[in-house]
Enzyme design. Structure first.
Site, PDB file in Angstrom:
ATOM      1  N   HIS B 121      31.609 -21.850 -12.453  1.00  0.00           N
ATOM      2  CA  HIS B 121      32.090 -22.538 -13.654  1.00  0.00           C
ATOM      3  C   HIS B 121      31.270 -23.825 -13.827  1.00  0.00           C
ATOM      4  O   HIS B 121      30.866 -24.432 -12.835  1.00  0.00           O
ATOM      5  CB  HIS B 121      33.567 -22.860 -13.441  1.00  0.00           C
ATOM      6  CG  HIS B 121      34.260 -23.402 -14.653  1.00  0.00           C
ATOM      7  ND1 HIS B 121      34.105 -24.699 -15.062  1.00  0.00           N
ATOM      8  CD2 HIS B 121      35.121 -22.836 -15.525  1.00  0.00           C
ATOM      9  CE1 HIS B 121      34.846 -24.906 -16.141  1.00  0.00           C
ATOM     10  NE2 HIS B 121      35.477 -23.786 -16.444  1.00  0.00           N
ATOM     11  N   ASP B 201      36.037 -24.188  -4.949  1.00  0.00           N
ATOM     12  CA  ASP B 201      36.682 -24.337  -6.247  1.00  0.00           C
ATOM     13  C   ASP B 201      37.831 -23.326  -6.284  1.00  0.00           C
ATOM     14  O   ASP B 201      37.609 -22.131  -6.434  1.00  0.00           O
ATOM     15  CB  ASP B 201      35.650 -24.069  -7.350  1.00  0.00           C
ATOM     16  CG  ASP B 201      36.281 -23.983  -8.734  1.00  0.00           C
ATOM     17  OD1 ASP B 201      37.514 -24.197  -8.855  1.00  0.00           O
ATOM     18  OD2 ASP B 201      35.534 -23.714  -9.694  1.00  0.00           O
ATOM     19  N   GLN B 204      40.962 -20.790  -9.726  1.00  0.00           N
ATOM     20  CA  GLN B 204      41.487 -19.448 -10.050  1.00  0.00           C
ATOM     21  C   GLN B 204      42.074 -18.745  -8.837  1.00  0.00           C
ATOM     22  O   GLN B 204      42.553 -17.618  -8.954  1.00  0.00           O
ATOM     23  CB  GLN B 204      40.376 -18.575 -10.654  1.00  0.00           C
ATOM     24  CG  GLN B 204      39.754 -19.120 -11.927  1.00  0.00           C
ATOM     25  CD  GLN B 204      40.721 -19.153 -13.108  1.00  0.00           C
ATOM     26  OE1 GLN B 204      41.814 -18.579 -13.066  1.00  0.00           O
ATOM     27  NE2 GLN B 204      40.331 -19.840 -14.167  1.00  0.00           N
ATOM     28  N   LYS B 227      47.109 -24.534 -14.274  1.00  0.00           N
ATOM     29  CA  LYS B 227      46.890 -23.090 -14.180  1.00  0.00           C
ATOM     30  C   LYS B 227      47.905 -22.434 -13.249  1.00  0.00           C
ATOM     31  O   LYS B 227      47.869 -21.230 -13.020  1.00  0.00           O
ATOM     32  CB  LYS B 227      45.474 -22.792 -13.677  1.00  0.00           C
ATOM     33  CG  LYS B 227      44.372 -23.184 -14.661  1.00  0.00           C
ATOM     34  CD  LYS B 227      43.041 -22.652 -14.182  1.00  0.00           C
ATOM     35  CE  LYS B 227      41.842 -23.396 -14.739  1.00  0.00           C
ATOM     36  NZ  LYS B 227      41.605 -23.187 -16.162  1.00  0.00           N
ATOM     37  N   CYS B 365      32.458 -20.675 -19.755  1.00  0.00           N
ATOM     38  CA  CYS B 365      31.881 -21.815 -19.033  1.00  0.00           C
ATOM     39  C   CYS B 365      31.019 -21.405 -17.844  1.00  0.00           C
ATOM     40  O   CYS B 365      30.662 -22.232 -17.021  1.00  0.00           O
ATOM     41  CB  CYS B 365      32.950 -22.800 -18.558  1.00  0.00           C
ATOM     42  SG  CYS B 365      33.914 -23.469 -19.900  1.00  0.00           S
TER      43      CYS B 365
END
Lengths: 145, 412
Positions: B121, B201, B204, B227, B365
């Protein structure tokens, strides 16, 4: 208001057979790459102006049906127009998109977008190429002053 | 098995007039919030308005203590060693930038290597572009396989080729485009062998799968509250304490220092407080605490299992459609990325919207990745624990019937 089936056919036709869609590598054209506002549509427009008159317009790039068809239609509408006439046509188109009173006679096939304003998420698509052309015309005028 | 009806009843968005009959398949962008989260945010403004870590009155003390309780809860959620390893930020992007600035810019030097992938991303690669520009360190990419998936063998080869020049390995645990799970535990073990730190990261992954930072042994983990059922404006940087301790803060100001003088000497507080200058998003952190409790009550194992099952069902149904290209047929969680053949992604997404289905089109992205999978734009449908098989069935029926004429019809 334009008939819905007719609108659909016009847009489909210009999307599948876009007019004046080609890359231009010619220094006599003004060029505007419209990619900063959206990470989806990526359209470049090219305008050749001789003595205040638009001799040729082209566009290239990747876009959705609405951005491709609206740009294609506008290139046909503006070819052979003077810069001021072209800006006036674009002005009417912008009024249509802003739901203001506009002169439908000036817009010919561009009337296919007469209800685009109802689809808020597509307004940008219907403006991207046309705003690109407008910027070039204004740049031309500024350059003359 | 989860009680879907009960869960759906907890989400005011799902019960709202606007959403009635609609299908929300864009949870990878942001999730809906359960009522307990919303109530907590409102409660802060109606009953608990006071700043934290400041006043000498009861309410300030109470809010400060609730705020710090969320930090402890978050440490428990991640199985961190201590709540002092939990830094509150404004979101995953802010957390990732903080690591790049506070660790990367401080410690990297010319010719050091930052190792990443082409699937990242923007928020996990652009900050490292900047580190590279400032320090002269260079970014190398681990080759992905032809489907855009992380390739452990390719990674091992890069490690053996570049060895201890690699100082940072920065990767998404789960790709926001392809939904594949990167074997981050193994990635970390191997990175540590060459002396590199691992930045994960988790934007997600943390919402969908159980993440245990001690088990994975990652050095940094970044994710967002919004999220994972919490409010927007809040994120977390987990970092091993000894790394946080030597890192620079991104911002200086109130709350981050113990004292300073007219000569310019600053004594910073210890982590995590040295990173939290200024009044934070107090209501957001309190709401995030409720989101954590909500997920922990269900159990992340159950969230994960349910997510995998729903995803598997959706993916299988999508793979049956002749008019659809699925770009991530091997994905395991939440995300299905696809196109309808011969129709531009945005046109399809707008048509789906006209049919009450919310998805996202574009390049998500991750602009380099789309070159790898050979599509300039895709549609991403991402599901979460409140979605149902019935919604999948309805979406499949609509996707099956997409035509270019219908797409144009939806825009005029």
């Amino acid at each position: 208001m334009m008939d819905e089936l007719l609108k659909r056919d016009i847009i489909l036709d210009h999307y599948q057979n876009p007019r004046n869609k080609r890359e231009v590598n010619d220094g006599s054209y003004l060029k505007n790459h419209m990619a900063a506002d959206s990470c989806i549509d990526d359209i470049t427009v090219y305008v050749k102006i001789v003595d205040d008159k638009i001799e040729d317009i082209a566009f290239d790039g990747v876009g959705c049906t609405i951005s491709t068809a609206s740009t294609s239609i506008m290139t046909e509408l503006l070819t052979e127009k003077t810069v001021d006439e072209a800006l006036a046509i674009i002005g009417e188109y912008e009024k249509m998109i802003a739901e203001e009173d506009f002169d439908a006679d000036k817009l010919a096939e561009a009337n296919a977008f007469d209800t685009l304003s109802k689809q808020a998420n597509r307004i940008k698509c219907g403006l991207i190429g046309i705003e690109g052309i407008k910027e070039l015309l204004e740049r031309y005028k500024d350059g003359k002053q | 098995m989860m009680n879907k009806e009960k869960i759906r009843a907890d989400f005011p968005m799902i019960q709202s007039e606007f959403e009635k009959g609609r299908i929300y398949f864009d949870s990878a962008a942001t999730s809906f919030k359960p009522k307990c989260v919303i109530d907590k945010v409102v409660e802060y403004y109606t009953k608990e308005s006071a700043n934290i870590h400041r006043g000498d009155y009861d309410l300030s003390y109470q809010v400060s203590s609730e705020y710090e309780t969320v930090r402890k809860l978050c440490a428990k959620f991640l199985n961190a060693k201590s709540e002092n390893e939990i830094v509150f930020t404004s979101g995953a992007s802010s957390s990732l930038n903080l690591v790049a600035y506070g660790y990367g810019q401080k410690f990297l030097k010319a010719d050091d290597i930052i190792l990443s992938t082409e699937a990242e991303h923007a928020s996990n690669i652009l900050p490292w572009f900047k580190v590279s520009e400032v320090t002269g360190a260079r970014i190398e990419y681990i080759p992905l396989d032809k489907e855009g998936i992380f390739d452990l063998e390719a990674y091992k080869k890069v490690l053996s080729d570049l060895g201890n020049k690699i100082k940072v390995v920065t990767l998404a645990h789960v790709s926001n485009v392809l939904g594949n799970i990167v074997p981050i535990k193994e990635v970390t073990r191997l990175a540590h062998e060459v002396g590199a730190v691992v930045v994960c990261d988790g934007a997600q992954s943390v919402p969908h799968i159980k993440v245990d930072v001690q088990d994975l042994d990652v050095d940094f983990l970044c994710f967002s509250s919004h999220k994972m059922l919490g409010p927007s404006g809040v994120g977390v940087l987990y970092g091993k304490y000894e790394l946080l301790d030597v890192m620079d803060p991104f911002m200086l100001g109130g709350g981050s220092n113990a004292r300073f003088d007219i000569c310019g000497n600053i004594l910073l507080k210890n982590p995590p407080f040295k990173f939290e200058a200024g009044t934070p998003c107090v209501e957001g952190v309190l709401g995030f605490g409720e989101a954590l409790k909500y997920l922990m009550d269900i159990g992340m194992e159950n969230v994960e299992e349910e997510g995998r099952e729903l995803h598997k069902y959706f993916l299988e149904e999508m793979l049956k459609l002749d008019n659809v290209i699925v770009y991530n047929p091997k994905s395991e969680t939440s995300i299905v990325t696809f196109n309808v053949k011969d129709i531009f992604a945005q046109d399809v997404a707008c048509y789906l919207n006209s049919q009450g289905i919310a998805v996202r089109s574009g390049n998500h992205c991750a602009k380099i990745l789309l070159n790898v999978i050979g599509a300039s734009e895709t549609i991403r449908a991402s599901l979460y624990l409140y979605n149902t098989k019935e919604e999948v069935d309805r979406a499949i029926e609509v996707i099956k019937g997409v035509t270019l004429e219908k797409c144009i019809g939806a825009s005029i």
